[in-house]
Design a protein around this motif. Sequence first.
Motif, PDB file in Angstrom:
ATOM      1  N   SER A  30       0.832  -1.216   0.000  1.00  0.00           N
ATOM      2  CA  SER A  30       0.000   0.000   0.000  1.00  0.00           C
ATOM      3  C   SER A  30       0.860   1.256   0.000  1.00  0.00           C
ATOM      4  O   SER A  30       0.452   2.293  -0.547  1.00  0.00           O
ATOM      5  CB  SER A  30      -0.933   0.004   1.216  1.00  0.00           C
ATOM      6  OG  SER A  30      -0.184  -0.065   2.424  1.00  0.00           O
ATOM      7  N   ASP A  31       2.039   1.191   0.598  1.00  0.00           N
ATOM      8  CA  ASP A  31       2.954   2.335   0.562  1.00  0.00           C
ATOM      9  C   ASP A  31       3.399   2.609  -0.871  1.00  0.00           C
ATOM     10  O   ASP A  31       3.484   3.770  -1.300  1.00  0.00           O
ATOM     11  CB  ASP A  31       4.189   2.072   1.433  1.00  0.00           C
ATOM     12  CG  ASP A  31       3.853   1.897   2.905  1.00  0.00           C
ATOM     13  OD1 ASP A  31       2.891   2.545   3.363  1.00  0.00           O
ATOM     14  OD2 ASP A  31       4.542   1.123   3.592  1.00  0.00           O
ATOM     15  N   LEU A  32       3.694   1.545  -1.592  1.00  0.00           N
ATOM     16  CA  LEU A  32       4.096   1.708  -2.986  1.00  0.00           C
ATOM     17  C   LEU A  32       2.973   2.312  -3.816  1.00  0.00           C
ATOM     18  O   LEU A  32       3.210   3.168  -4.672  1.00  0.00           O
ATOM     19  CB  LEU A  32       4.509   0.359  -3.575  1.00  0.00           C
ATOM     20  CG  LEU A  32       5.789  -0.282  -3.028  1.00  0.00           C
ATOM     21  CD1 LEU A  32       6.023  -1.627  -3.688  1.00  0.00           C
ATOM     22  CD2 LEU A  32       6.981   0.621  -3.251  1.00  0.00           C
ATOM     23  N   GLN A  33       1.743   1.874  -3.567  1.00  0.00           N
ATOM     24  CA  GLN A  33       0.617   2.418  -4.327  1.00  0.00           C
ATOM     25  C   GLN A  33       0.407   3.895  -4.030  1.00  0.00           C
ATOM     26  O   GLN A  33       0.153   4.688  -4.941  1.00  0.00           O
ATOM     27  CB  GLN A  33      -0.643   1.618  -4.018  1.00  0.00           C
ATOM     28  CG  GLN A  33      -0.627   0.204  -4.574  1.00  0.00           C
ATOM     29  CD  GLN A  33      -1.879  -0.574  -4.247  1.00  0.00           C
ATOM     30  OE1 GLN A  33      -2.587  -0.258  -3.289  1.00  0.00           O
ATOM     31  NE2 GLN A  33      -2.177  -1.592  -5.033  1.00  0.00           N
ATOM     32  N   ARG A  34       0.514   4.272  -2.760  1.00  0.00           N
ATOM     33  CA  ARG A  34       0.370   5.697  -2.426  1.00  0.00           C
ATOM     34  C   ARG A  34       1.488   6.514  -3.061  1.00  0.00           C
ATOM     35  O   ARG A  34       1.260   7.621  -3.560  1.00  0.00           O
ATOM     36  CB  ARG A  34       0.362   5.877  -0.914  1.00  0.00           C
ATOM     37  CG  ARG A  34      -0.973   5.568  -0.255  1.00  0.00           C
ATOM     38  CD  ARG A  34      -1.016   6.065   1.179  1.00  0.00           C
ATOM     39  NE  ARG A  34      -0.060   5.335   2.020  1.00  0.00           N
ATOM     40  CZ  ARG A  34      -0.341   4.227   2.680  1.00  0.00           C
ATOM     41  NH1 ARG A  34      -1.551   3.699   2.588  1.00  0.00           N
ATOM     42  NH2 ARG A  34       0.574   3.635   3.424  1.00  0.00           N
ATOM     43  N   GLY A  35       2.706   5.986  -3.024  1.00  0.00           N
ATOM     44  CA  GLY A  35       3.813   6.699  -3.651  1.00  0.00           C
ATOM     45  C   GLY A  35       3.623   6.838  -5.147  1.00  0.00           C
ATOM     46  O   GLY A  35       3.947   7.878  -5.734  1.00  0.00           O
ATOM     47  N   ALA A  36       3.080   5.794  -5.777  1.00  0.00           N
ATOM     48  CA  ALA A  36       2.843   5.851  -7.223  1.00  0.00           C
ATOM     49  C   ALA A  36       1.730   6.845  -7.556  1.00  0.00           C
ATOM     50  O   ALA A  36       1.832   7.606  -8.528  1.00  0.00           O
ATOM     51  CB  ALA A  36       2.495   4.458  -7.747  1.00  0.00           C
ATOM     52  N   ARG A  37       0.655   6.839  -6.755  1.00  0.00           N
ATOM     53  CA  ARG A  37      -0.442   7.797  -7.005  1.00  0.00           C
ATOM     54  C   ARG A  37       0.033   9.235  -6.833  1.00  0.00           C
ATOM     55  O   ARG A  37      -0.486  10.147  -7.489  1.00  0.00           O
ATOM     56  CB  ARG A  37      -1.611   7.530  -6.063  1.00  0.00           C
ATOM     57  CG  ARG A  37      -2.429   6.297  -6.403  1.00  0.00           C
ATOM     58  CD  ARG A  37      -3.794   6.345  -5.713  1.00  0.00           C
ATOM     59  NE  ARG A  37      -3.666   6.394  -4.263  1.00  0.00           N
ATOM     60  CZ  ARG A  37      -3.626   5.337  -3.468  1.00  0.00           C
ATOM     61  NH1 ARG A  37      -3.692   4.124  -3.993  1.00  0.00           N
ATOM     62  NH2 ARG A  37      -3.536   5.467  -2.166  1.00  0.00           N
TER      63      ARG A  37
END
Length: 694
Positions: free
Chosen positions: A402-409
Amino acid sequence: MTDPRLGYPAPGDSPAGATGRSANSAMAGELLRRLAQLEVRVRDVVARRRASDPNPDDPHRGLYVTDERVDALIERPRVRVGDEPPDPLPPGALGDLARRFGLDGLDLDLLTLALAPDLDARFEPIYGYLNDDVTRRRATIGLALELCGRDPADHEARRRLVPSSQLVGRRLVVLEETDRPFLSRALRVPDTVTAWLLGDDLLEPELAEVALRAVTSPVDDVEEVKRAVTSGVRLLYVRETLESASWSWLASAFAELGMPVVGVDLRLAPPGTDPAELARVAARGADLCGGALLLAHIDEIGGRNVLDARVWTAMAEHTLVAATGVANWDATWSSRPPLLLAAPDLSASQRRIVWHDALDGGLDDEHWRAVAAFRLTPEQVELAARSAVQAGVAANRATEPSDLQRGARAQNAASLERLARRVEPRVGWGDLVVPPEVEIDLRSIVARLRQRSRVLGDWGVGGATAKSRGLTALFAGDSGTGKTLSAEVVSGELGLDLYVIDLSSVVDKYIGETEKNLDRIFTEAERVNGVLLFDEADAIFGKRSEVSDSKDRYANVEVAYLLQRMERFIGVAILTTNLRANVDDAFLRRIDVLVDFPIPDEVARKSLWDHQCASGLPLAADVDIEFLARSFRLTGGNIRNIVLAAAYLAADAGRAVEMVDLMRATAGEYRKLGRLLLESEFGKWHHHVAGASR
């Protein structure tokens, strides 16, 4: 992986033969020898001045700089002509400068004159004395020409310091006090040039806000760029997509040629910036390091002002310029034709390598699945990975998917938010109650988006058409059957933001404006990682009709435009409609996935009632979920409204939700639907709601 410079290589870090730089001591020695020669010229000029001065004993000579002080400064040269500096090394800095900028001996003499006060403080008062103004402590054009033994009227010598000259035009020397007469204008060498001559490679301070980061690309095929550069091409234009690695692809090619890169993101230029001055400074930086000038998003500034684009491409007269953009090249952007290239798209395996390197090897299958649907450049991946790692450190835990997804968004630009409402999904599969066949269709959409790079890129299925890279789904069904919720679940599973299109911002009564609004939305949507949601899509994707008047004709033109634009759309769009029959058949052909949402049966309704009543809602003992599911043919949206209304009634009464609250709320929902309150449906609770039918 990261090349944080994208300015200049660190001293000693350049590939062999790239810059020919010597060690700092050799560079300093070369300049000091020239300063020693300058000291001799200064003595001669001072002697001539005194010999021809009618009042050599003037007590105000040089204001507070006395003759004795000048004599003392001149008689104590730091390096005498012919003396060798300690630890001599082969000279090279000025020679490199002369070759890269096309300078001759007179140019180098003028440059040394302008540079002297920055290398030896004694020249400040000396220049003040010779200028007869202690406040003017730099060489003027007139003084520089005199020290070089040139007549002030010598047009050939004067031409070396006009705005179009190599020294001034390419910003090796800056003319100050330009409102003064030509010969009285002061000369200054920028600090960056001085530092380079002394062996230090610094990023141009003017480029600090627009500097472009690039990382090495896993794309192996850079031969086309290398052949172009070695054959003498000076201007390249690379058309890119959201999935390409244009910047790092070019930087990798230049690195193999031993050429550092000065990168500029043209979108980041602060308001009021003079593009001509910024372009010259950036080109100077590229030429100093013997590298290339990389310009990102030239199509955006060219679309606003053609002259701004021409200012940058004009640097190709003397600098290797590589520009990138998403639009086709416009011939008005340059007076010379560029070599047109297409940046290769990163395959799924290559993008996984980028993420793996950005996380220093900390990418497992679970983390990769979380970000596989994102189309990011290598530079954006690095920023997203850094953001994710910081989130984990702040929470005192390992980096989670989920950290990666937030960083990507976080890499999405905010431009689409001006045209649509951004929704960060907060629901998952557990919040969705739909028939199994609907869930299968929804999961197939997730699979398409997560695996499209592998299928279309690595496996080569579907060809290379723009249509094959996008995805359009149609969710059809009655209101409240879960269409919008399903779109949010799909977005959440992929970690993408959901952008809900506000039809009021799209439809316009003026002819042609609706098409323009839609084009802006589609264009911006192709630049971000997100899912477009057109709720009640039949309002703009409706069937074309027979033409009976001009209104019908223009309405059909709108639909025809939408058909064409959807064909080119490479993003993700979900359309929802309550009336599938109203959607034009031509749109249905362009739909990749069609999902029908049926009215829930009794089993599904019981699941919906259980789900709505299970989130901490206090229920009285008389609440009969089985009766509710069996008696009332409602959708999930209706059931949610009923439970919410009943909860408010119970909360206001200060007790748990009772069956009578649910019955009264159901009666209210029936009124909205225009249904009769039949005793056969409400059973023994009918007398509690009978008054609601009146």
